[in-house]
Design an enzyme around this catalytic site. Structure first.
Site, PDB file in Angstrom:
ATOM      1  N   TYR A 171       0.479  -1.198   0.034  1.00  0.00           N
ATOM      2  CA  TYR A 171       0.198   0.037   0.003  1.00  0.00           C
ATOM      3  C   TYR A 171       0.900   1.202  -0.103  1.00  0.00           C
ATOM      4  CZ  TYR A 171      -4.923  -1.579   0.974  1.00  0.00           C
ATOM      5  OH  TYR A 171      -5.915  -2.365   0.899  1.00  0.00           O
ATOM      6  N   LYS A 202       2.718 -15.515   2.708  1.00  0.00           N
ATOM      7  CA  LYS A 202       2.849 -16.143   1.507  1.00  0.00           C
ATOM      8  C   LYS A 202       4.572 -16.271   1.432  1.00  0.00           C
ATOM      9  CE  LYS A 202       1.559 -17.988  -2.330  1.00  0.00           C
ATOM     10  NZ  LYS A 202       0.827 -19.151  -2.464  1.00  0.00           N
ATOM     11  N   ASP A 229      -3.185 -18.210   0.640  1.00  0.00           N
ATOM     12  CA  ASP A 229      -4.208 -19.001  -0.245  1.00  0.00           C
ATOM     13  C   ASP A 229      -4.827 -19.935   0.577  1.00  0.00           C
ATOM     14  OD1 ASP A 229      -1.853 -20.202   0.069  1.00  0.00           O
ATOM     15  OD2 ASP A 229      -1.658 -21.015  -2.221  1.00  0.00           O
ATOM     16  N   ASP A 245      -6.489  -6.592   4.184  1.00  0.00           N
ATOM     17  CA  ASP A 245      -7.497  -5.940   3.423  1.00  0.00           C
ATOM     18  C   ASP A 245      -8.528  -7.155   2.581  1.00  0.00           C
ATOM     19  OD1 ASP A 245      -9.008  -4.042   2.143  1.00  0.00           O
ATOM     20  OD2 ASP A 245      -8.260  -4.675   0.438  1.00  0.00           O
TER      21      ASP A 245
HETATM   22  C1  IPM Z   1     -10.312  -0.867   4.074  1.00  0.00           C
HETATM   23  C2  IPM Z   1     -10.644  -0.430   2.842  1.00  0.00           C
HETATM   24  C3  IPM Z   1      -9.420   0.467   2.377  1.00  0.00           C
HETATM   25  C4  IPM Z   1      -8.198  -0.217   2.362  1.00  0.00           C
HETATM   26  C5  IPM Z   1      -9.520   1.444   1.287  1.00  0.00           C
HETATM   27  C6  IPM Z   1     -10.865   2.368   1.288  1.00  0.00           C
HETATM   28  C7  IPM Z   1      -8.315   2.242   0.975  1.00  0.00           C
HETATM   29  O1  IPM Z   1     -10.756  -1.268   1.849  1.00  0.00           O
HETATM   30  O2  IPM Z   1     -10.190  -0.131   5.151  1.00  0.00           O
HETATM   31  O3  IPM Z   1     -10.240  -2.161   4.273  1.00  0.00           O
HETATM   32  O4  IPM Z   1      -7.872  -0.982   1.239  1.00  0.00           O
HETATM   33  O5  IPM Z   1      -7.249  -0.331   3.208  1.00  0.00           O
HETATM   34 MG    MG Z   2     -10.922  -3.252   2.468  1.00  0.00          MG
END
Ligand code: IPM
Ligand code: MG
Length: 353
Positions: free
Chosen positions: A142, A187, A219, A243
């Protein structure tokens, strides 16, 4: 207790569900004689419209005055269909996480037996499921270097040992208070970052001899979460896997609208329902406010150490569901209650507690 709570309702159904959480916080504070002051600021698409910035400086300035943040949702389909846009609502949330150093995202997955029929999984598989995902929130792919030229793009995934230890400790400490098991999801058969995670967490686990450490490839974990959800207690994982897995895990409970989360770190913490902006439901007063309401319960517990207050909110939600109250996602066929009505029902239960 006197505290400032910063409200960031954001986009889509965010404002509607945050309104309900605020009602609940007010009732709780009346009951227990607390003094909560609410601050308000813009974030996301809504902030881009007003200030051309998903995290305007006015919002950043208010962070210093807040003791905790209650966040609604972020995102708008306009951006999803236009990937070339440089300014996006999500950047507001990502930047906020980074500024506040919110490295640990706690996402509890709990099944309410009274509505377990809503889950696509078999009843006997999910009865009493209760686990929590600890997702690393300010590292990995990210936040790594990104790049793009005409026919090529990249996103770099990087983790430092310190970042892994810091979140690892959160997981082990939490496991101490729970069923004493940590499942590390990675992973490591493919990724170098995952091998660092595995090695680091294995070493850290030596400091926690009472906690069982299990390791699972992501997975396989995505399969096990559905096949044997009762097997999990504390799931520890990096940003992107967390996520994805938490959206998957939310299905177990029957509706993503039920689930709260806490993001904690170096300074003040942020609480938000995990459901997102749900554009189709926006403005219709049909969203499920439970995720937001339970996020406020997490705020009482983690930021203010008010466990009794937190428990009362959780109990009220449980009671309302047991009595058959529910929003559209819960009670489609029978009588369903509007988002605001459901907020009132929770307040009433708390008042009469
Ligand atoms: C979450 C959301 C966020 C992320 C987005 C909105 C940036 O999906 O909080 O899980 O990917 O972290
Ligand atoms: Mg999310």
């Amino acid at each position: 207790m006197k505290k400032n709570i910063l409200l960031l309702p954001g986009d889509g159904i965010g404002p509607e569900v945050i309104d309900q959480a605020v009602k609940v916080i007010k009732i709780v504070s009346e009951k227990f004689n607390h003094n909560f002051n609410f601050l308000y600021a813009d974030i996301g698409h809504q902030a881009i419209l007003k200030k051309s910035d998903p995290l305007p400086k006015e919002t950043i300035n208010l962070l210093n005055h807040a003791d905790a943040i209650l966040f609604g949702a972020i995102g708008d389909p306009y951006y999803d269909n236009n990937p070339q846009l440089k300014i996006r609502p999500e950047q507001g949330l990502l930047k906020l996480r980074k500024i506040l150093g919110l490295y640990a995202n706690l996402r509890p997955i709990k099944v309410y037996n009274s509505i377990s029929n809503l889950s696509p999984l078999k009843k006997e598989l999910i009865k009493d499921v209760d686990f929590i995902v600890i997702r690393e929130l300010i590292g990995g792919i990210y936040f790594g270097k990104k790049g793009r030229d005409k026919n090529k793009a990249f996103d770099l995934c990087e983790y430092k040992k310190d970042e892994i230890i810091r979140i690892g400790k959160v997981a082990f400490e939490l496991a101490k208070k729970r069923k004493k098991k940590v499942t590390l999801v990675d992973k490591a058969n493919v990724l170098e970052t995952s091998r660092l995670w595995r090695e680091t967490i294995q070493n850290l686990s030596k400091e926690y001899p009472d906690i069982q450490l299990e390791m699972m490839f992501v997975d396989n974990a995505s399969m096990q979460i559905i096949k044997k959800p009762k097997n999990f207690d504390v799931v520890l994982t990096e940003n992107m896997f967390g996520d994805i897995l938490t959206d998957e895990a939310s299905v177990i409970a029957g509706s993503i609208g039920l689930l709260p989360s806490a993001s904690i770190g170096e300074k003040i913490a942020l609480y938000e329902p995990i459901h997102g902006s749900f554009p189709k439901a926006t403005g219709k007063d049909i969203a499920n406010p439970i995720g937001a309401i339970l996020s406020s319960a997490m705020m009482f517990e983690y930021s203010f150490n008010l466990t009794k207050e937190s428990k009362i909110i959780e109990d009220a939600v449980k009671k309302a569901l047991e009595k058959g109250f529910g929003t559209y996602d819960i009670n489609k066929k029978e009588k369903f209650y509007k988002c605001s009505e459901f907020g009132d029902i929770i307040c009433k239960i708390i008042k009469n507690y």
